[in-house]
Design a protein around this motif. Sequence first.
Motif, PDB file in Angstrom:
ATOM      1  N   ASN A  61     -54.174 -27.948  16.691  1.00 21.36           N
ATOM      2  CA  ASN A  61     -53.476 -28.417  15.495  1.00 21.36           C
ATOM      3  C   ASN A  61     -52.446 -27.392  15.041  1.00 21.36           C
ATOM      4  N   LYS A  62     -51.667 -27.797  14.045  1.00 16.77           N
ATOM      5  CA  LYS A  62     -50.660 -26.883  13.506  1.00 16.77           C
ATOM      6  C   LYS A  62     -51.237 -26.346  12.202  1.00 16.77           C
ATOM      7  N   ASN A  63     -51.641 -25.100  12.246  1.00 14.78           N
ATOM      8  CA  ASN A  63     -52.360 -24.575  11.080  1.00 14.78           C
ATOM      9  C   ASN A  63     -51.860 -23.193  10.690  1.00 14.78           C
ATOM     10  N   LEU A  64     -52.296 -22.785   9.520  1.00 16.29           N
ATOM     11  CA  LEU A  64     -51.999 -21.450   9.013  1.00 16.29           C
ATOM     12  C   LEU A  64     -53.315 -20.820   8.598  1.00 16.29           C
ATOM     13  N   HIS A  65     -53.587 -19.626   9.125  1.00 15.72           N
ATOM     14  CA  HIS A  65     -54.784 -18.902   8.709  1.00 15.72           C
ATOM     15  C   HIS A  65     -54.428 -17.963   7.559  1.00 15.72           C
ATOM     16  N   ILE A  66     -55.187 -18.033   6.487  1.00 12.63           N
ATOM     17  CA  ILE A  66     -54.975 -17.116   5.363  1.00 12.63           C
ATOM     18  C   ILE A  66     -56.269 -16.363   5.099  1.00 12.63           C
ATOM     19  N   GLU A  67     -56.165 -15.050   4.990  1.00 14.39           N
ATOM     20  CA  GLU A  67     -57.334 -14.224   4.661  1.00 14.39           C
ATOM     21  C   GLU A  67     -57.073 -13.560   3.305  1.00 14.39           C
ATOM     22  N   PHE A  92     -54.644 -10.610  -1.671  1.00 13.07           N
ATOM     23  CA  PHE A  92     -53.453 -11.426  -1.937  1.00 13.07           C
ATOM     24  C   PHE A  92     -53.669 -12.197  -3.229  1.00 13.07           C
ATOM     25  N   SER A  93     -52.648 -12.262  -4.043  1.00 11.45           N
ATOM     26  CA  SER A  93     -52.766 -13.077  -5.249  1.00 11.45           C
ATOM     27  C   SER A  93     -52.646 -14.544  -4.823  1.00 11.45           C
ATOM     28  N   THR A 109     -50.405 -28.804   9.234  1.00 14.22           N
ATOM     29  CA  THR A 109     -51.201 -29.893   8.651  1.00 14.22           C
ATOM     30  C   THR A 109     -52.506 -29.350   8.059  1.00 14.22           C
ATOM     31  N   GLU A 110     -52.768 -28.050   8.290  1.00 14.52           N
ATOM     32  CA  GLU A 110     -54.046 -27.480   7.833  1.00 14.52           C
ATOM     33  C   GLU A 110     -53.874 -26.033   7.374  1.00 14.52           C
ATOM     34  N   VAL A 111     -54.579 -25.669   6.300  1.00 14.43           N
ATOM     35  CA  VAL A 111     -54.697 -24.256   5.929  1.00 14.43           C
ATOM     36  C   VAL A 111     -56.157 -23.870   6.132  1.00 14.43           C
ATOM     37  N   HIS A 112     -56.358 -22.793   6.904  1.00 19.15           N
ATOM     38  CA  HIS A 112     -57.710 -22.285   7.182  1.00 19.15           C
ATOM     39  C   HIS A 112     -57.855 -21.002   6.360  1.00 19.15           C
ATOM     40  N   ILE A 113     -58.794 -20.990   5.424  1.00 20.21           N
ATOM     41  CA  ILE A 113     -58.919 -19.842   4.513  1.00 20.21           C
ATOM     42  C   ILE A 113     -60.300 -19.215   4.645  1.00 20.21           C
ATOM     43  N   VAL A 114     -60.340 -17.998   5.151  1.00 22.69           N
ATOM     44  CA  VAL A 114     -61.604 -17.258   5.280  1.00 22.69           C
ATOM     45  C   VAL A 114     -61.317 -15.790   5.028  1.00 22.69           C
ATOM     46  N   GLY A 115     -62.182 -15.128   4.283  1.00 24.83           N
ATOM     47  CA  GLY A 115     -61.966 -13.694   4.050  1.00 24.83           C
ATOM     48  C   GLY A 115     -63.265 -12.993   3.727  1.00 24.83           C
ATOM     49  N   GLY A 116     -63.161 -11.823   3.090  1.00 25.40           N
ATOM     50  CA  GLY A 116     -64.344 -11.111   2.648  1.00 25.40           C
ATOM     51  C   GLY A 116     -64.921 -11.775   1.397  1.00 25.40           C
ATOM     52  N   VAL A 117     -66.146 -11.385   1.055  1.00 22.85           N
ATOM     53  CA  VAL A 117     -66.797 -11.933  -0.139  1.00 22.85           C
ATOM     54  C   VAL A 117     -66.455 -11.008  -1.308  1.00 22.85           C
ATOM     55  N   ASP A 320     -49.453 -16.278  11.972  1.00 22.29           N
ATOM     56  CA  ASP A 320     -49.475 -14.921  11.428  1.00 22.29           C
ATOM     57  C   ASP A 320     -50.793 -14.277  11.055  1.00 22.29           C
ATOM     58  N   SER A 321     -51.181 -14.246   9.771  1.00 21.67           N
ATOM     59  CA  SER A 321     -51.820 -13.053   9.219  1.00 21.67           C
ATOM     60  C   SER A 321     -53.293 -12.816   9.526  1.00 21.67           C
ATOM     61  N   THR A 322     -53.885 -13.515  10.507  1.00 23.72           N
ATOM     62  CA  THR A 322     -55.314 -13.301  10.690  1.00 23.72           C
ATOM     63  C   THR A 322     -55.618 -11.926  11.279  1.00 23.72           C
ATOM     64  N   LYS A 323     -56.535 -11.215  10.663  1.00 19.96           N
ATOM     65  CA  LYS A 323     -56.813  -9.832  11.069  1.00 19.96           C
ATOM     66  C   LYS A 323     -58.229  -9.650  11.614  1.00 19.96           C
TER      67      LYS A 323
END
Length: 366
Positions: A61-67, A92-93, A109-117, A320-323
């Motif tokens: 899919n066409k997605n963006l990962h945000i952490e 990130f704000s 078509t999708e935003v995937h959002i996963v990060g620290g707690v 981009d920004s997945t670390k």
Amino acid sequence: MFIEKMIDDDEVKRIATKVMDGNRISLAEGVILYDNADMATLGFLANKIREDKNGDHTYFNKNLHIEPTNRCVYSCKFCSYYQKKGEEGWEFSREQMLEKIANMGEEITEVHIVGGVHPQWDLHYYGKFFQDIKKLRPDVHIKAFTAVEISFIAKKSKMSVAEGLAALKEYGLDSIPGGGAEIFDEEIRQKVCPHKDTGEEWLYLHETAHKLGIPTNATILYGHIENSYHRIEHLNRLRELQDRTGGFNVFIPLKYKKENNELGYLGEVSIIEDIKLYAISRIFLDNFGHIKAYWPMIGKDISQLLLSFGVDDFDGTINDSTKIYSLAGAEDQSPSMSTDDMVKMIKDAGRVPVERDSIYGIIKEY
Ligand code: V47
Ligand code: SF4
């Protein structure tokens, strides 16, 4: 049958025949097959199931990962990602994250959002962010948070797991990624992530999500201190839950990567181990529609190879920004792929590229 001629071991032959006949194998049979069948046999069986279920289709899919942050109240031993003492972290704000999404225009078509707690951010903080995303792009699918993030933010907002999930859905959450499952076996889990929610808590949260009509993904973190029994037993718990709810979209094996974390002394398992694990996952999880190779983690070349060992999904273009994996030592330090590159990579492996939405509806066949 051709497969019987390939195999010497009588027990492996019996189990392989059972798989070829379309029958479910037990946990004990799964372990025997995994421990004793060679890579070619596992590959043959996994590929048959892959083609029976998905033909040559290979989804992306066409997605963006945000952490959103790497601040984390936990400190899992395999994790390279959370902010250690004296290290620079990031937060990130909501405005910054929204801007990233706005910059993608109609491309995703999708935003995937996963990060620290994060210790301070609660469910309503993220809920407001989801609302803003939906205001900006009502059609974009929000796939967000591992189970441990959801249980923490729900608790912080004084809600039960079910109440938290219902509230997130109301705010705009569409599905939940598969992270945080790690390895369900209590003893192993206690050694690699002692403070995290238990395996039973992970399964309960996903079951509750399914009952609320929120589809989810599932993962395993393999290649550290667990053995083959622990791996198949993990798959078995997922298969049992999928029998009850049918709410899992896809299974994603995550290979333990060794850089910058406490378990680094273990090293990493070989590509042979990777291939066998993907193949047995396809064979054992007979009620899962899809098996995903997450290319930023396992690498593009191995992902292509895995298309012959049960895999039919490549996640997405990522942008981009997945670390999580670049910090843990993955080869691709800034993962992003154009649609053309994705299509070429799949075609070069002799399969048919299919752009999908987040719940495996077909958008375009190439
Ligand atoms: O929960 C952390 C794992 C997960 C390491 O659902 C590590 O579509 C290997 O869940 N080596 C987050 N793995 C990533 C994740 C994910 C990724 C892509 C797609 C989807 C999906 C889900 O990564 C964590 C943890 O299990 N992880 N550190 C490491 N050193
Ligand atoms: Fe935190 Fe997730 Fe890393 Fe564990 S794996 S320390 S929960 S960011």
